[in-house]
Design a protein around this motif. Structure first.
Motif, mmCIF file in Angstrom:
data_model
loop_
_atom_site.group_PDB
_atom_site.id
_atom_site.type_symbol
_atom_site.label_atom_id
_atom_site.label_comp_id
_atom_site.label_asym_id
_atom_site.label_seq_id
_atom_site.Cartn_x
_atom_site.Cartn_y
_atom_site.Cartn_z
ATOM 1 N N GLU A 145 -9.350 63.367 132.301
ATOM 2 C CA GLU A 145 -10.480 63.145 133.200
ATOM 3 C C GLU A 145 -10.044 63.264 134.651
ATOM 4 O OE1 GLU A 145 -14.585 61.916 133.672
ATOM 5 O OE2 GLU A 145 -13.395 62.597 131.962
ATOM 6 N N ARG A 146 -8.913 62.606 134.959
ATOM 7 C CA ARG A 146 -8.401 62.608 136.326
ATOM 8 C C ARG A 146 -8.121 64.038 136.783
ATOM 9 N NH1 ARG A 146 -8.839 61.595 140.211
ATOM 10 N NH2 ARG A 146 -8.113 60.078 141.738
ATOM 11 N N LEU A 147 -7.466 64.786 135.907
ATOM 12 C CA LEU A 147 -7.140 66.172 136.249
ATOM 13 C C LEU A 147 -8.413 67.009 136.375
ATOM 14 C CD1 LEU A 147 -4.014 66.777 133.976
ATOM 15 C CD2 LEU A 147 -4.061 66.657 136.469
ATOM 16 N N THR A 148 -9.326 66.784 135.489
ATOM 17 C CA THR A 148 -10.584 67.528 135.538
ATOM 18 C C THR A 148 -11.289 67.302 136.865
ATOM 19 O OG1 THR A 148 -10.815 67.269 133.156
ATOM 20 C CG2 THR A 148 -12.771 67.933 134.363
ATOM 21 N N LEU A 149 -11.342 66.026 137.274
ATOM 22 C CA LEU A 149 -12.033 65.687 138.520
ATOM 23 C C LEU A 149 -11.399 66.382 139.718
ATOM 24 C CD1 LEU A 149 -12.870 61.891 138.142
ATOM 25 C CD2 LEU A 149 -14.428 63.851 138.160
ATOM 26 N N VAL A 150 -10.066 66.299 139.774
ATOM 27 C CA VAL A 150 -9.391 66.857 140.939
ATOM 28 C C VAL A 150 -9.551 68.387 140.968
ATOM 29 C CG1 VAL A 150 -7.062 67.187 140.031
ATOM 30 C CG2 VAL A 150 -7.362 66.521 142.390
ATOM 31 N N LEU A 151 -9.555 68.980 139.789
ATOM 32 C CA LEU A 151 -9.732 70.435 139.734
ATOM 33 C C LEU A 151 -11.149 70.828 140.151
ATOM 34 C CD1 LEU A 151 -7.815 71.249 136.449
ATOM 35 C CD2 LEU A 151 -7.286 72.162 138.716
ATOM 36 N N ARG A 152 -12.115 70.043 139.698
ATOM 37 C CA ARG A 152 -13.504 70.351 140.010
ATOM 38 C C ARG A 152 -13.728 70.238 141.521
ATOM 39 N NH1 ARG A 152 -16.727 67.036 136.126
ATOM 40 N NH2 ARG A 152 -16.011 68.440 134.483
ATOM 41 N N ARG A 153 -13.148 69.174 142.081
ATOM 42 C CA ARG A 153 -13.259 68.976 143.526
ATOM 43 C C ARG A 153 -12.653 70.167 144.277
ATOM 44 N NH1 ARG A 153 -9.397 66.578 146.890
ATOM 45 N NH2 ARG A 153 -8.308 65.411 145.289
ATOM 46 N N ALA A 154 -11.474 70.579 143.802
ATOM 47 C CA ALA A 154 -10.796 71.700 144.454
ATOM 48 C C ALA A 154 -11.628 72.972 144.338
ATOM 49 C CB ALA A 154 -9.431 71.909 143.818
ATOM 50 N N GLN A 155 -12.275 73.084 143.195
ATOM 51 C CA GLN A 155 -13.084 74.278 142.981
ATOM 52 C C GLN A 155 -14.258 74.313 143.969
ATOM 53 O OE1 GLN A 155 -14.377 74.583 138.899
ATOM 54 N NE2 GLN A 155 -13.540 76.646 138.770
ATOM 55 N N ARG A 156 -14.878 73.144 144.137
ATOM 56 C CA ARG A 156 -15.985 73.066 145.098
ATOM 57 C C ARG A 156 -15.501 73.420 146.494
ATOM 58 N NH1 ARG A 156 -17.736 68.459 142.378
ATOM 59 N NH2 ARG A 156 -16.596 67.174 143.862
ATOM 60 N N GLY A 157 -14.293 72.960 146.833
ATOM 61 C CA GLY A 157 -13.754 73.209 148.163
ATOM 62 C C GLY A 157 -13.187 74.603 148.340
ATOM 63 N N GLY A 158 -13.216 75.400 147.289
ATOM 64 C CA GLY A 158 -12.731 76.766 147.388
ATOM 65 C C GLY A 158 -11.218 76.877 147.271
ATOM 66 N N GLU A 159 -10.560 75.763 146.965
ATOM 67 C CA GLU A 159 -9.102 75.806 146.873
ATOM 68 C C GLU A 159 -8.665 76.407 145.538
ATOM 69 O OE1 GLU A 159 -5.318 72.771 146.728
ATOM 70 O OE2 GLU A 159 -7.305 71.927 147.063
ATOM 71 N N VAL A 160 -9.573 76.327 144.578
ATOM 72 C CA VAL A 160 -9.277 76.818 143.229
ATOM 73 C C VAL A 160 -10.377 77.807 142.848
ATOM 74 C CG1 VAL A 160 -9.471 76.104 140.817
ATOM 75 C CG2 VAL A 160 -7.877 74.928 142.333
ATOM 76 N N SER A 161 -9.960 78.896 142.217
ATOM 77 C CA SER A 161 -10.919 79.966 141.944
ATOM 78 C C SER A 161 -11.895 79.583 140.831
ATOM 79 C CB SER A 161 -10.179 81.241 141.562
ATOM 80 O OG SER A 161 -9.683 81.120 140.253
ATOM 81 N N GLY A 162 -12.979 80.306 140.760
ATOM 82 C CA GLY A 162 -14.055 79.975 139.835
ATOM 83 C C GLY A 162 -13.712 80.199 138.379
ATOM 84 N N GLU A 163 -12.716 81.037 138.108
ATOM 85 C CA GLU A 163 -12.402 81.306 136.699
ATOM 86 C C GLU A 163 -11.684 80.139 136.020
ATOM 87 O OE1 GLU A 163 -9.552 84.446 136.173
ATOM 88 O OE2 GLU A 163 -8.676 84.034 138.144
ATOM 89 N N CYS A 164 -11.329 79.131 136.796
ATOM 90 C CA CYS A 164 -10.702 77.929 136.235
ATOM 91 C C CYS A 164 -11.765 77.081 135.559
ATOM 92 C CB CYS A 164 -10.020 77.147 137.357
ATOM 93 S SG CYS A 164 -9.598 75.453 136.935
ATOM 94 N N ARG A 165 -11.554 76.805 134.269
ATOM 95 C CA ARG A 165 -12.461 75.877 133.579
ATOM 96 C C ARG A 165 -11.751 74.532 133.539
ATOM 97 N NH1 ARG A 165 -11.994 78.199 128.753
ATOM 98 N NH2 ARG A 165 -13.148 76.546 127.724
#
Lengths: 211, 211
Positions: A145-165
DNA sequence: CTCTCTGTACCAACTGGTCAGTACAGATGA
DNA sequence: TCATCTGTACTGACCAGTTGGTACAGAGAG
């Protein structure tokens, strides 16, 4: 309850600290030998607590097991997982990499011995007591959950690309770390752990937006 | 020694098949409950073999454990690992992906129960008996060796880019698969396994030369 | 062919030790 | 003097391994 010292220098424990003495000895022994291989008598000898005393504080060995597990879980969450992700402004991928390094560091400190306390208990007890399995599943789930949240946040911020699930990536990262620790325990070679962490970082870089 | 059948239809085992009956029952029980949790008496009840008879064929429970382990190792190498990499002309990455799918398939067949027989024994026994640990380490090492070889070959053929360090990648793949199986066993959810395999394939694609 | 002899395969009952859990009496302090 | 602790001695279940013996097939001698 206070801790006192007799004239011979032997410590007499009050109520709460007896429990703590048991927990301390038990968590050490269980971490090294596993739950089933740790005899209650060993815990008692190590902690200097009598048997009647033990059963005054704990209902059964199983209850001790739950207490140890709760302790391991709390320690993992507070001392390993959460500190890395404490800063909500921090860069997500850097935080995850930092978390990898922290896990690597614990393996180094332990000389590759003992493996992952959570993983060990997971494999040893998940078949035996449903209660253990459920509790362990919940902590792994908090971790993911913790990892999911941080990844989702990063995705919103554009730090992580959209192809990351995020869910899938989180599952994979947790699994890979656990597997790496297992393999390290087996080979007794920290290089294995180092290589795995390096490859996990390489994998993570997949999600950095192309510049 | 031959196998005969009495008038009542009960099989009278000759030498070799008694051993097989024990091995069959034991490997089933050990796979479900683990080595330590499997009482010898359970194995004997399941296989219909008497205790004295057991000790006629095996020196100890530990020796039975070794026999089971050898069986698991042989089966893994012959039935899972080697078939995927049999063709020396095949495309390496496709073979590795095929291997992932095969492992995923075994988890599906087992309904996520039991985990990886090798990983289970590794976690359960590597601390207890050095003999078990060494034997397990050797099979993981064979596994990593196989992956290393196929990656190196692919690298020479230009199918895999130069930034791939075969040993490190092999370690990582083995660790990740083991971790994925562990997590799947714990969550009892095949989706976890599927996601992990998908991410492993994504990771592998990192090494495909840019077109 | 038959009778002993021998080695393999097998069984049931037992042993010795371990371990979780219990019973209970004594200590300690409010 | 009553409730809270604590230590000691015990119990019963479990379990790896042992023992002493049986069943029987096949070999060799008479």
């Amino acid at each position: 309850m206070t801790i006192k010292t007799t004239e011979s220098g032997v410590k007499v424990r009050g109520g709460r600290s007896t429990r703590e003495a048991i927990l301390e000895a038990a968590s050490r022994l269980i971490h090294v030998h596993g739950y089933n291989q740790t005899a209650l008598d060993d815990v008692l000898r190590e902690s200097g607590v009598g048997k009647g005393n033990f059963y005054y504080h704990f209902k059964s060995k199983e209850e001790l097991g739950y207490a140890i597990l709760d302790q391991i879980i709390a320690s993992f969450l507070e001392r390993t997982l959460e500190p890395c992700f404490a800063d909500p402004e921090g860069r997500a991928l850097a935080q995850i990499r930092c978390f990898f390094d922290r896990v690597l560091e614990t393996q180094r400190e332990r000389n590759c011995v003992g493996g992952c306390p959570l993983g060990n208990m997971a494999l040893e007890l998940s078949d035996v007591h449903e209660g253990f399995r459920a509790r362990l599943a919940s902590v792994f789930s908090a971790w993911r959950e913790r990892l999911t949240l941080v990844l989702r946040r990063a995705q919103r911020g554009g730090e992580v690309s959209g192809e990351c699930r995020p869910e899938a990536v989180a599952d994979f990262l947790v699994a890979s770390l656990e597997g790496a620790i297992l393999l390290t325990k087996l080979t007794k070679d920290i290089v294995v752990m180092e290589q795995c962490v390096a490859e996990m970082k390489r994998y993570l870089s997949l999600f950095e937006p192309r510049t």
